[in-house]
Design a protein around this motif. Structure first.
Motif, PDB file in Angstrom:
ATOM      1  N   ALA A  17     -87.991   8.443 -19.808  1.00 39.14           N
ATOM      2  CA  ALA A  17     -86.680   7.798 -19.875  1.00 39.14           C
ATOM      3  C   ALA A  17     -86.820   6.342 -20.325  1.00 39.14           C
ATOM      4  CB  ALA A  17     -85.990   7.858 -18.519  1.00 39.14           C
ATOM      5  N   ASP A  18     -87.850   5.682 -19.815  1.00 40.53           N
ATOM      6  CA  ASP A  18     -88.090   4.290 -20.214  1.00 40.53           C
ATOM      7  C   ASP A  18     -88.378   4.199 -21.704  1.00 40.53           C
ATOM      8  OD1 ASP A  18     -87.640   3.339 -17.736  1.00 40.53           O
ATOM      9  OD2 ASP A  18     -89.743   3.036 -17.205  1.00 40.53           O
ATOM     10  N   ASN A  19     -89.240   5.115 -22.166  1.00 39.61           N
ATOM     11  CA  ASN A  19     -89.568   5.106 -23.591  1.00 39.61           C
ATOM     12  C   ASN A  19     -88.330   5.337 -24.445  1.00 39.61           C
ATOM     13  OD1 ASN A  19     -92.253   4.667 -23.100  1.00 39.61           O
ATOM     14  ND2 ASN A  19     -92.821   6.836 -23.170  1.00 39.61           N
ATOM     15  N   LEU A  20     -87.516   6.270 -23.964  1.00 39.99           N
ATOM     16  CA  LEU A  20     -86.293   6.599 -24.691  1.00 39.99           C
ATOM     17  C   LEU A  20     -85.361   5.382 -24.756  1.00 39.99           C
ATOM     18  CD1 LEU A  20     -85.486   9.264 -25.989  1.00 39.99           C
ATOM     19  CD2 LEU A  20     -84.007   9.703 -24.014  1.00 39.99           C
ATOM     20  N   ALA A  21     -85.236   4.716 -23.615  1.00 38.37           N
ATOM     21  CA  ALA A  21     -84.378   3.530 -23.569  1.00 38.37           C
ATOM     22  C   ALA A  21     -84.893   2.455 -24.522  1.00 38.37           C
ATOM     23  CB  ALA A  21     -84.317   2.990 -22.146  1.00 38.37           C
ATOM     24  N   HIS A  22     -86.204   2.345 -24.578  1.00 37.98           N
ATOM     25  CA  HIS A  22     -86.821   1.356 -25.464  1.00 37.98           C
ATOM     26  C   HIS A  22     -86.535   1.683 -26.922  1.00 37.98           C
ATOM     27  CE1 HIS A  22     -90.229  -0.424 -27.738  1.00 37.98           C
ATOM     28  NE2 HIS A  22     -89.915  -1.471 -26.992  1.00 37.98           N
ATOM     29  N   ASP A  23     -86.727   2.954 -27.262  1.00 40.63           N
ATOM     30  CA  ASP A  23     -86.453   3.393 -28.627  1.00 40.63           C
ATOM     31  C   ASP A  23     -84.986   3.173 -28.983  1.00 40.63           C
ATOM     32  OD1 ASP A  23     -89.025   4.118 -28.831  1.00 40.63           O
ATOM     33  OD2 ASP A  23     -88.710   6.291 -28.820  1.00 40.63           O
ATOM     34  N   LEU A  24     -84.133   3.481 -28.007  1.00 40.69           N
ATOM     35  CA  LEU A  24     -82.698   3.363 -28.222  1.00 40.69           C
ATOM     36  C   LEU A  24     -82.310   1.901 -28.493  1.00 40.69           C
ATOM     37  CD1 LEU A  24     -80.474   5.470 -28.203  1.00 40.69           C
ATOM     38  CD2 LEU A  24     -79.922   4.781 -25.865  1.00 40.69           C
ATOM     39  N   ALA A  25     -82.925   1.006 -27.748  1.00 42.60           N
ATOM     40  CA  ALA A  25     -82.641  -0.422 -27.941  1.00 42.60           C
ATOM     41  C   ALA A  25     -83.056  -0.854 -29.340  1.00 42.60           C
ATOM     42  CB  ALA A  25     -83.362  -1.248 -26.881  1.00 42.60           C
ATOM     43  N   GLY A  26     -84.216  -0.377 -29.755  1.00 38.83           N
ATOM     44  CA  GLY A  26     -84.693  -0.719 -31.087  1.00 38.83           C
ATOM     45  C   GLY A  26     -83.774  -0.158 -32.151  1.00 38.83           C
ATOM     46  N   LEU A  31     -79.423  -0.744 -36.129  1.00 39.77           N
ATOM     47  CA  LEU A  31     -78.060  -0.385 -36.525  1.00 39.77           C
ATOM     48  C   LEU A  31     -77.209  -1.638 -36.720  1.00 39.77           C
ATOM     49  CD1 LEU A  31     -76.275   2.134 -36.960  1.00 39.77           C
ATOM     50  CD2 LEU A  31     -75.513   1.873 -34.616  1.00 39.77           C
ATOM     51  N   ASN A  32     -77.330  -2.578 -35.806  1.00 36.72           N
ATOM     52  CA  ASN A  32     -76.589  -3.831 -35.925  1.00 36.72           C
ATOM     53  C   ASN A  32     -76.963  -4.569 -37.205  1.00 36.72           C
ATOM     54  OD1 ASN A  32     -75.038  -3.682 -33.637  1.00 36.72           O
ATOM     55  ND2 ASN A  32     -76.518  -4.729 -32.350  1.00 36.72           N
ATOM     56  N   ARG A  33     -78.276  -4.542 -37.493  1.00 38.99           N
ATOM     57  CA  ARG A  33     -78.747  -5.234 -38.684  1.00 38.99           C
ATOM     58  C   ARG A  33     -78.133  -4.607 -39.929  1.00 38.99           C
ATOM     59  NH1 ARG A  33     -82.222  -5.172 -42.475  1.00 38.99           N
ATOM     60  NH2 ARG A  33     -82.904  -3.057 -42.012  1.00 38.99           N
ATOM     61  N   VAL A  34     -78.118  -3.283 -39.961  1.00 41.10           N
ATOM     62  CA  VAL A  34     -77.565  -2.573 -41.119  1.00 41.10           C
ATOM     63  C   VAL A  34     -76.068  -2.834 -41.258  1.00 41.10           C
ATOM     64  CG1 VAL A  34     -77.055  -0.292 -42.047  1.00 41.10           C
ATOM     65  CG2 VAL A  34     -79.328  -0.789 -41.162  1.00 41.10           C
ATOM     66  N   LEU A  35     -75.362  -2.789 -40.111  1.00 40.10           N
ATOM     67  CA  LEU A  35     -73.920  -3.025 -40.160  1.00 40.10           C
ATOM     68  C   LEU A  35     -73.614  -4.440 -40.637  1.00 40.10           C
ATOM     69  CD1 LEU A  35     -72.682  -1.288 -36.899  1.00 40.10           C
ATOM     70  CD2 LEU A  35     -72.373  -0.540 -39.260  1.00 40.10           C
ATOM     71  N   GLU A  36     -74.415  -5.385 -40.182  1.00 38.48           N
ATOM     72  CA  GLU A  36     -74.239  -6.773 -40.582  1.00 38.48           C
ATOM     73  C   GLU A  36     -74.443  -6.909 -42.088  1.00 38.48           C
ATOM     74  OE1 GLU A  36     -76.581 -10.559 -39.108  1.00 38.48           O
ATOM     75  OE2 GLU A  36     -75.806  -9.387 -37.426  1.00 38.48           O
TER      76      GLU A  36
END
Ligand SMILES: [Zn+2]
Length: 116
Positions: A17-26, A31-36
């Motif tokens: 779950a921690d790994n998943l959360a980490h991946d998700l944050a990345g 995604l934010n970078r692309v949208l920007e």
């Protein structure tokens, strides 16, 4: 026979779950970078389109508004914080500082002004 240890299972799932959360944050960051970037490209595209219209007015017959569409695009771009003047063309206006060259292009009366 393999003895199942609930605690070990819990720890394994917890790590996953921690790994998943980490991946998700990345992923969210990416995604934010692309949208920007997308937003900037949209502005840039409008900007270039307006410029193109200015250089080569379309042959389509369209009513002439008080302000040329291209000029309105420039105004929008300028309001978004970008230079549209020749000197700083496309550069960001730091802290939204006003630029006399830009405003002259948008509101200048050297071309569309008609003497009465
Ligand atoms: Zn400027």
């Amino acid at each position: 026979m393999n003895q199942r240890d609930p605690f070990t299972d819990f720890q394994r799932l917890s790590t996953e779950a921690d790994n998943l959360a980490h991946d998700l944050a990345g992923f969210r960051q990416e995604l934010n970078r692309v949208l920007e970037q997308n937003a900037e490209l949209i502005i840039e595209n409008k900007h270039l389109r307006g410029r193109l219209n200015e250089l080569a007015p379309s042959t389509e017959t369209e009513p002439k508004p008080a302000m040329l569409p291209s000029r309105r695009n420039l105004e929008k771009l300028y309001d978004s914080g970008y230079h549209i003047c020749n000197m700083m063309y496309g550069a960001r206006r730091e802290n939204n500082e006003p630029c006399a060259f830009c405003t002259n292009i948008i509101y200048g009366n050297n071309r569309s002004h008609q003497k009465k």
